[in-house]
Design an enzyme around this catalytic site. Sequence first.
Site, PDB file in Angstrom:
ATOM      1  N   GLU A   1      36.380  40.150  47.377  1.00 38.55           N
ATOM      2  CA  GLU A   1      36.835  40.117  45.886  1.00 38.55           C
ATOM      3  C   GLU A   1      37.091  41.704  45.860  1.00 38.55           C
ATOM      4  O   GLU A   1      36.350  42.768  46.424  1.00 38.55           O
ATOM      5  CB  GLU A   1      35.585  39.842  45.121  1.00 38.55           C
ATOM      6  CG  GLU A   1      35.266  38.469  45.033  1.00 38.55           C
ATOM      7  CD  GLU A   1      34.059  38.114  44.119  1.00 38.55           C
ATOM      8  OE1 GLU A   1      33.853  38.986  43.069  1.00 38.55           O
ATOM      9  OE2 GLU A   1      33.559  37.311  44.199  1.00 38.55           O
TER      10      GLU A   1
ATOM     11  N   GLU B   1      27.278  37.197  46.609  1.00 40.77           N
ATOM     12  CA  GLU B   1      26.609  38.386  45.806  1.00 40.77           C
ATOM     13  C   GLU B   1      25.120  37.807  45.641  1.00 40.77           C
ATOM     14  O   GLU B   1      24.737  37.729  44.328  1.00 40.77           O
ATOM     15  CB  GLU B   1      27.336  38.664  44.341  1.00 40.77           C
ATOM     16  CG  GLU B   1      28.737  39.136  44.819  1.00 40.77           C
ATOM     17  CD  GLU B   1      29.460  39.776  43.461  1.00 40.77           C
ATOM     18  OE1 GLU B   1      28.812  39.668  42.378  1.00 40.77           O
ATOM     19  OE2 GLU B   1      30.745  40.248  43.659  1.00 40.77           O
TER      20      GLU B   1
END
Length: 460
Positions: free
Chosen positions: A365, A166
């Site tokens: 995720e 991220e």
Amino acid sequence: MTVEYKFPANFWWGSATSATQIEGAAEKDGKAKNIWDYWYETEPNRFFDQVGPARTSDFYQRYKEDIQLMKQIGHNSFRLSISWSRLMPNGQMNEQAVEFYNGVINELIDNDIEPFVNLFHFDMPLAYQQFGGWENREVVDSYQSYAEMCFKLFGDRVKKWFTFNEPIVPVEGGYLYDFHYPNIVDAQKAVQVAYHTMIANAKVIKAFRKLNDPHSQIGIILNLTPSYPRSSNPTDLRASKIADLFFNRSFLDPAVLGEYPDELIAILKEHGQLPQTKQGDKELLKNNTVDILGINYYQPRRVKAKEYLPNPYAPFMPDMFFDLYEMPGRKMNPHRGWEIYEKGIYDILMNLKENYGNISSFISENGMGVQNEERFIKEGQIQDEYRIEFIREHLKWVHRAVQEKCNVKGYHLWTFMDNWSWMNAYKNRYGFYSVDLNTMERKPKKSAEWFKEVSLNNGF
């Protein structure tokens, strides 16, 4: 158990976490401070219940026990990250850290769990942040040296590598919206940090390719949040397109296609926000794209055209081009305040198929954070039916994407056991296993048993 949704052979079932969020031992065995250790020391009030990263879930001491528990619930893969400030404090290799990470990797492999290793998960060593962190191009070179050290130490056993998790989050948190250290609000610096991150990604991929290991892959993990417009009105469509440019394509395009979107460059240029670049950067990005893409998905982004014209004297921000929109009747995780929109995971995968060469990908995720899960204890176990439903309904859409020939190879839940979250500490729990913060005892939730069945049956 009748299997209605069957997944391809060798599908990756597992979970993901990061060093700072589970290891603890923040001041032990030669680890240097990272930005989280420092920020907690200076502003503990910004952390939920003033709980810092010093102890977290004690994986550093208990990894053998934890890996046994992973095996018990059917994991065949597990993503962890290496702590740069533990492995190379002050730029030098730390033998105790090498011993620890060797132990973890070997224990996983001995239990038939493939280690997926991520190199950077928000945890800039403090020593480098004091030189500006990703603002400073020299830090990119230090990161490359650290990555090369990791490949050399662990590359004989680790075959799935990831450069960043991220990478938009340190940009948003650290340089736009003030929810991560260094708490700077400066769009020009934000753009430079984002750009240097992708230069670092390309340099590390280039170094990795020199190893010439045909059995290894390197990728990046992006939180791809689809931007859905309020309506099909051109102004709403433009708002969603610009949100997508800033928050998805700013990393997805250079990572997978090796170039930035022209529209994004045009917006930054118009507003005087282009980053500083170096000769050869364009070729570097073009020639060093990822083999595999990890997708983190939690919630959609819904946007609409601006209600009011932005103040012409206000600093440049992505929000100048759109407003967030709360869709009536949306399904919510009331515990976390996030919308649940399962189809988003399918839309992401179809976009990769149609616009990004159907790159090899996996769900790296997906998860549901809930506060005060003790409320749901019955006969000594957390009955997290809500988490089972959350995973199951997302997996149905992943399955549909598989049927439609999307190149998706696995599903990892965030996370294996309750862990420390950046500013929220232990406020919201995400794990298959609960962690008692006083005793550190791990207990399986109902979702752990359900996931074991899914993994064993390769479907549900």
